[in-house]
Design a protein around this motif. Structure first.
Motif, PDB file in Angstrom:
ATOM      1  N   GLY A  41      -1.967   3.631   6.214  1.00 39.83           N
ATOM      2  CA  GLY A  41      -1.820   2.292   5.753  1.00 39.83           C
ATOM      3  C   GLY A  41      -1.814   1.276   6.655  1.00 39.83           C
ATOM      4  O   GLY A  41      -1.771   1.513   7.848  1.00 39.83           O
ATOM      5  N   GLY A  67       0.830  -1.327  -0.096  1.00 37.43           N
ATOM      6  CA  GLY A  67       0.006   0.072  -0.014  1.00 37.43           C
ATOM      7  C   GLY A  67       0.889   1.367  -0.087  1.00 37.43           C
ATOM      8  O   GLY A  67       0.307   2.368   0.092  1.00 37.43           O
ATOM      9  N   GLU A  68       2.261   1.125  -0.288  1.00 38.51           N
ATOM     10  CA  GLU A  68       3.038   2.281  -0.244  1.00 38.51           C
ATOM     11  C   GLU A  68       3.523   2.737  -1.642  1.00 38.51           C
ATOM     12  O   GLU A  68       3.961   2.106  -2.069  1.00 38.51           O
ATOM     13  CB  GLU A  68       4.217   2.032   0.752  1.00 38.51           C
ATOM     14  CG  GLU A  68       5.053   3.306   0.848  1.00 38.51           C
ATOM     15  CD  GLU A  68       4.522   4.375   1.817  1.00 38.51           C
ATOM     16  OE1 GLU A  68       4.775   5.514   1.640  1.00 38.51           O
ATOM     17  OE2 GLU A  68       3.586   4.020   2.569  1.00 38.51           O
ATOM     18  N   GLY A 119      -1.649   9.838   4.693  1.00 37.96           N
ATOM     19  CA  GLY A 119      -2.371   8.481   4.422  1.00 37.96           C
ATOM     20  C   GLY A 119      -2.022   7.520   5.567  1.00 37.96           C
ATOM     21  O   GLY A 119      -1.227   7.702   6.174  1.00 37.96           O
ATOM     22  N   SER A 145      -3.786  -4.636   0.497  1.00 40.62           N
ATOM     23  CA  SER A 145      -3.633  -3.714   1.273  1.00 40.62           C
ATOM     24  C   SER A 145      -4.777  -2.721   1.144  1.00 40.62           C
ATOM     25  O   SER A 145      -5.408  -2.568   0.102  1.00 40.62           O
ATOM     26  CB  SER A 145      -2.044  -2.904   0.865  1.00 40.62           C
ATOM     27  OG  SER A 145      -2.467  -2.436  -0.264  1.00 40.62           O
ATOM     28  N   THR A 198      -5.553   1.507   2.009  1.00 34.99           N
ATOM     29  CA  THR A 198      -4.809   2.728   2.520  1.00 34.99           C
ATOM     30  C   THR A 198      -6.077   3.900   2.513  1.00 34.99           C
ATOM     31  O   THR A 198      -6.659   3.793   1.604  1.00 34.99           O
ATOM     32  CB  THR A 198      -3.555   3.139   1.666  1.00 34.99           C
ATOM     33  OG1 THR A 198      -2.783   2.115   1.738  1.00 34.99           O
ATOM     34  CG2 THR A 198      -3.143   4.427   2.034  1.00 34.99           C
ATOM     35  N   TYR A 199      -5.797   4.807   3.403  1.00 32.50           N
ATOM     36  CA  TYR A 199      -6.624   5.848   3.419  1.00 32.50           C
ATOM     37  C   TYR A 199      -5.784   7.130   3.279  1.00 32.50           C
ATOM     38  O   TYR A 199      -4.990   7.311   4.019  1.00 32.50           O
ATOM     39  CB  TYR A 199      -7.504   6.044   4.268  1.00 32.50           C
ATOM     40  CG  TYR A 199      -8.424   7.408   4.290  1.00 32.50           C
ATOM     41  CD1 TYR A 199      -9.618   7.303   3.755  1.00 32.50           C
ATOM     42  CD2 TYR A 199      -8.020   8.522   5.547  1.00 32.50           C
ATOM     43  CE1 TYR A 199     -10.449   8.460   3.747  1.00 32.50           C
ATOM     44  CE2 TYR A 199      -9.086   9.594   5.379  1.00 32.50           C
ATOM     45  CZ  TYR A 199     -10.092   9.767   4.438  1.00 32.50           C
ATOM     46  OH  TYR A 199     -10.780  10.666   4.485  1.00 32.50           O
ATOM     47  N   ASN A 200      -5.957   7.974   1.989  1.00 28.07           N
ATOM     48  CA  ASN A 200      -5.405   9.092   1.411  1.00 28.07           C
ATOM     49  C   ASN A 200      -6.347  10.183   1.753  1.00 28.07           C
ATOM     50  O   ASN A 200      -7.725  10.190   1.843  1.00 28.07           O
ATOM     51  CB  ASN A 200      -4.889   9.138   0.293  1.00 28.07           C
ATOM     52  CG  ASN A 200      -3.833   7.885  -0.022  1.00 28.07           C
ATOM     53  OD1 ASN A 200      -3.095   7.562   1.005  1.00 28.07           O
ATOM     54  ND2 ASN A 200      -4.087   7.292  -1.151  1.00 28.07           N
ATOM     55  N   TRP A 227     -10.230   6.079  -0.566  1.00 32.21           N
ATOM     56  CA  TRP A 227      -9.641   4.839  -0.033  1.00 32.21           C
ATOM     57  C   TRP A 227      -9.040   3.907  -1.409  1.00 32.21           C
ATOM     58  O   TRP A 227      -9.624   4.186  -2.465  1.00 32.21           O
ATOM     59  CB  TRP A 227     -10.873   4.057   0.348  1.00 32.21           C
ATOM     60  CG  TRP A 227     -11.522   4.507   1.430  1.00 32.21           C
ATOM     61  CD1 TRP A 227     -12.529   5.296   1.753  1.00 32.21           C
ATOM     62  CD2 TRP A 227     -11.131   4.180   2.804  1.00 32.21           C
ATOM     63  NE1 TRP A 227     -12.758   5.541   3.102  1.00 32.21           N
ATOM     64  CE2 TRP A 227     -11.869   4.740   4.000  1.00 32.21           C
ATOM     65  CE3 TRP A 227     -10.056   3.163   3.489  1.00 32.21           C
ATOM     66  CZ2 TRP A 227     -11.664   4.667   5.302  1.00 32.21           C
ATOM     67  CZ3 TRP A 227     -10.035   3.089   4.984  1.00 32.21           C
ATOM     68  CH2 TRP A 227     -10.874   3.901   5.630  1.00 32.21           C
ATOM     69  N   SER A 229       2.255   5.100   7.856  1.00 38.76           N
ATOM     70  CA  SER A 229       1.343   6.246   7.405  1.00 38.76           C
ATOM     71  C   SER A 229       2.319   7.185   7.338  1.00 38.76           C
ATOM     72  O   SER A 229       3.482   7.414   7.587  1.00 38.76           O
ATOM     73  CB  SER A 229       0.657   6.482   8.807  1.00 38.76           C
ATOM     74  OG  SER A 229      -0.376   5.436   9.265  1.00 38.76           O
ATOM     75  N   ARG A 265       7.134  10.250   7.559  1.00 43.70           N
ATOM     76  CA  ARG A 265       6.821   8.966   7.493  1.00 43.70           C
ATOM     77  C   ARG A 265       7.332   7.866   8.247  1.00 43.70           C
ATOM     78  O   ARG A 265       8.248   8.058   8.627  1.00 43.70           O
ATOM     79  CB  ARG A 265       6.911   8.626   5.708  1.00 43.70           C
ATOM     80  CG  ARG A 265       6.390   7.386   5.330  1.00 43.70           C
ATOM     81  CD  ARG A 265       6.764   7.251   3.908  1.00 43.70           C
ATOM     82  NE  ARG A 265       8.063   7.236   3.643  1.00 43.70           N
ATOM     83  CZ  ARG A 265       8.304   6.966   2.474  1.00 43.70           C
ATOM     84  NH1 ARG A 265       7.783   6.039   1.436  1.00 43.70           N
ATOM     85  NH2 ARG A 265      10.011   6.905   2.218  1.00 43.70           N
TER      86      ARG A 265
END
Length: 801
Positions: free
Chosen positions: A255, A153-154, A253, A794, A796-798, A754, A259, A279
């Motif tokens: 994850g 997710g990165e 974000g 994965s 992730t919320y950005n 998302w 994060s 990060r």
């Protein structure tokens, strides 16, 4: 008599060249010309746009903004329509009467201000394909990078670059890039002009580049401009954001295992801006909850600020700090990381002359602590860099870059220190190696005719391995000798040592490095290009593993380690289709590298004072064909990249005796990939939903397998095939991602999305390595495949505020 004739010919040639230059300048000013200059920025955040095009419609007169958004063009007196464009932004037109020199700044508006603001993937295809005499260059918009599926997710710009032709890595779990068959150390990686020596977090699962802090990046695979020096394979030029100078903004974000958060905004009464981006990972917290003694985590921090003194002077201060922390039970722990800082001064002398001066510091260091033995091993490399670059815009047909740089290095190959009074280890310190690398360069962009343009330049580099240490003297001056009885290479016979004072030079090198490329526009939709570049590399990464590790050692050229010298030739065809909706780039290349380091069998590099006893000098070559097909516009965008290539190395025994490595025959380098196919696609369904996908296929990495065994004192001993004569199984995988933006209010301050990603959808167990041994129970020989990843989902919320 012949000597006099020769001297007279040289003098006459110089006079003719001076006269020709005078006539060129005189002709360009034979009619009344005026200069227009200024800067191009983003209307939302004030970020300068690198590579924006500024053209006078109906003419061939135009300019491309430099790294700081500055442009300058010169045209005859008259009325024009000025067109300003940049991929991902709405174009702007302005009627202009050019009857005096003028300064005009422009702001461009993005297509959309949502998180996935740019739907297209290509950058200025018509400029890159048709007009610029620039070859083997890949520029990627950061918004495109954020749409691509990634592992864990990165968002990762290095893994995105590996989807382009001619670029690969050494498999899953390995960091860095291999460009056109080159090694990791042959890439110059710059973050705001500071050198990054290790581009990986967590052994390659993440890169050191936080996408929220990055503005743009440019990869030079060949045709490296003369202002860059020190590497023979490629240059990756990554630029951080300057910071929003209009409004305060937050981006971040959350994850599954990491994060990030970035804050930016105006300061100094709107005369400047700042950026702070951090990060971190927290996978180690889950390990702790599970009772696991092993730990693995990282963090990094990007900082930048700028201040506009006046319209002609601007200061920038940027920095990067990153660290990885690893712990393996109670046995040992380790940490490693990069740190850098850069103070820059932009100065505009006048409408034609732009300059940038930079003072840069960079450091890479690592340490390993052996807790059970109460000692630690530490090593580092520091560099101090001062550079001054200028660009002069003579006229529409001729632009000149020139400048100078100097880098002072301190290589600390390692020191052993006890960590307690009870430790039985005595302190040990290897000699610090010092060196000074400097260079002068000049580079011209020259429009020879309406269809033919050229870029040519020359770099003169100097490298001085400085004293302050003692070096071994070897019998017959051979640090490595061949033992014909045992059939192996071993350390030479030391007969004494020579101490070099600080004021003395151990060894000095200098090289001329010409670079040139031509572009001929066949018609309004196609062009052909050809290029040549020569480069010298004076520092070397010592590593006999297949990928970069934290404990790899850098060493300078010197008495026994010669600088690498490369020559690269390239030829390409470029074409746009259907009004630039599609584009195609086809390039062939051939590259040779002299003085490529190779390692004798059983070499020991860590803690080695006399590194020259472990290596031999060889040569390498790489050649291939690259094809890139892009779809640049519409709801479905993306590209297909294919590379057919070969990368080989040869190391004869030379004065050391023997046949050399692999009997002196050419063998595959670890980065050789016969076939490499990548497909990247993004589909924009509507304002809420978008999709992404990657498909990758690569020929397996070269490896050396055992081809037999013999018994010695009841012990089975393997014999091995020639070096890298076998391969791992082919590598392939499919990644998918889904982006969902639930916010229905387009003017809301908070915008979120998302991102659901699935890495390796069909759960392919790609081999990272294959090891051979005997089954303890049956005694039978067996091979064991090690795979790092299967399927990895994965979420992730950005967000952006």
């Amino acid at each position: 008599m012949k000597t006099n004739n020769k001297e007279g010919f040289v003098k006459r040639t110089k006079r003719y060249l001076l006269l020709f230059s005078f006539l060129m300048v005189s002709i360009s000013y034979s009619q009344e010309n005026f200069t227009l200059n200024g800067s191009i920025t983003d209307s939302t955040n004030g970020e300068t746009l690198f590579g924006a095009s500024v053209f006078l419609e109906g003419t061939t007169i135009g300019a491309i903004t430099n790294e700081y958004g500055f442009y300058s063009l010169t045209a005859p007196k008259g009325n024009y329509t000025l067109l300003i464009s940049y991929m991902g932004y709405n174009s702007k037109r302005r009627e202009l009467t050019l009857n005096s020199k003028q300064k005009l700044d422009f702001e461009l508006v993005e297509y959309s201000t949502e998180l996935n603001e740019v739907i297209v993937t290509a950058d200025e295809p018509e400029m890159a394909v048709l007009r610029k005499p620039e070859m083997s260059v890949s520029k990627m918009n950061i918004a495109t990078v954020k749409q691509m599926p990634v592992v864990l997710g990165e968002v990762d710009i290095l893994k995105s670059l590996q989807m382009l032709p001619g670029v690969t890595n050494n498999g899953e779990g390995s960091g860095g890039l291999h460009v056109r068959g080159g090694a990791q150390d042959q890439n110059l990686v710059l973050l705001d002009e500071a050198i990054i020596y290790n581009t990986s977090h967590l052994f390659g699962f993440f890169s050191v580049f936080n996408a929220d802090a990055i503005k743009d990046m440019k990869l030079y695979k060949g045709g490296i401009p003369a202002r860059f020096g020190g590497r023979v394979s490629s240059v990756l030029d990554v630029r951080q954001k300057d910071g929003n100078n209009k409004n305060f903004a937050l981006t971040g974000g959350i994850g599954a295992i990491s994060s990030r958060l970035a804050a930016e905004g105006p300061i100094f009464n709107d005369k400047g801006s700042f950026l702070v981006a951090g990060r971190t990972s927290y996978a180690h917290l889950f390990l702790m909850l599970a009772g696991e003694k092993n730990r693995a985590s990282f963090y990094d921090l990007n900082l930048k600020t700028n201040y506009e003194i006046n319209e002609n002077n601007k200061l920038f201060l940027s920095g990067y700090f990153g660290r990885d922390i690893l712990k393996f039970g109670d046995v040992f722990d380790s940490s490693y990381g990069n740190s850098s800082g850069n103070l820059r001064w932009n100065h505009i002398f006048n409408e034609r002359l732009f300059s940038n001066m930079s003072a840069i510091y960079g450091r890479y260091d690592y340490n390993i602590g052996f807790n059970s033995e109460d000692f630690e091993w530490l090593a580092s490399i520091d560099n101090y860099n001062l550079k001054y670059d200028l660009k002069y815009y003579f006229n529409d047909g001729f632009k000149l870059d020139f400048g100078a740089s100097a880098i002072y290095y301190e290589f600390d190959p390692g020191r052993l220190e006890p960590t307690s009074n009870e430790s039985a280890i005595n302190p040990l310190k290897l000699d610090i190696k010092k060196a000074l690398e400097s260079g002068l360069y000049v580079n011209a962009e020259h429009k020879l005719t309406d269809r033919l343009s050229a870029q040519y330049g020359l770099r003169f580099s100097l490298f001085n391995r400085m004293g302050g240490q003692a070096l071994n003297d070897y019998e017959n001056d051979l640090p490595v000798v061949f033992n014909s009885r045992l059939g192996i290479y071993e350390e030479g016979n030391v007969i004494g040592e020579t101490y070099y004072e600080n004021r003395n030079s151990i060894e000095a090198f200098h090289n001329w490095e010409p670079r040139a490329s031509l572009a001929y526009q066949l018609n309004e939709n196609s062009s052909v290009k050809a290029g040549f570049s020569r480069a010298a590399q004076y520092i070397h990464l010592l590593s006999n593993t297949t990928s970069v590790t934290p404990v790899d050692v850098w060493t300078p050229s010197g008495k026994y380690v010669k600088p690498q010298l490369s020559n690269q030739y390239a030829l390409g065809y470029f074409r746009n289709f259907k009004d630039k909706e599609y584009s195609m780039e086809v390039e062939g290349y051939y590259k040779t590298v002299d003085n490529r380091i190779d390692y004798i069998d059983g070499s020991e590099l860590i803690g080695q004072e006399a590194i020259e006893t472990q290596i031999l000098n060889g040569e390498s070559r790489a050649y291939g064909l690259e094809v890139l097909l892009r779809k640049n516009e519409g709801k479905l965008t993306g590209w297909l990249a294919y590379t057919l290539s070969k990368s080989e190395q040869r190391t004869p025994g030379g004065s050391a005796g023997g046949l050399g490595i692999n009997d002196g025959e050419w063998y595959r380098t670890p980065y050789d990939r016969t076939h490499d196919i990548s497909v990247a696609a993004s589909y924009y369904l509507n304002e809420k939903w978008s999709f992404g996908g990657n498909l990758v296929f690569q020929t397996g990495r070269p490896v050396t397998y055992p081809n037999g065994q013999y018994i010695y004192e009841d012990i089975s001993v393997a014999s091995y095939a020639p070096r890298n004569s076998d391969r791992l199984p082919a590598y392939h995988r499919l990644d998918l991602s889904l982006n969902y933006k639930p916010n229905k209010r387009p003017k809301a301050a908070w915008k979120g999305e998302w991102v659901l990603g699935i890495y390796n959808v069909y759960n392919r167990k790609n081999a990272a390595s294959i090891s051979f041994g005997q089954n303890r129970e049956t005694g039978a020989n067996e091979a064991t495949r090690t795979a790092i990843f299967g399927i990895v989902p994965s979420l992730t919320y950005n967000f952006k505020f």
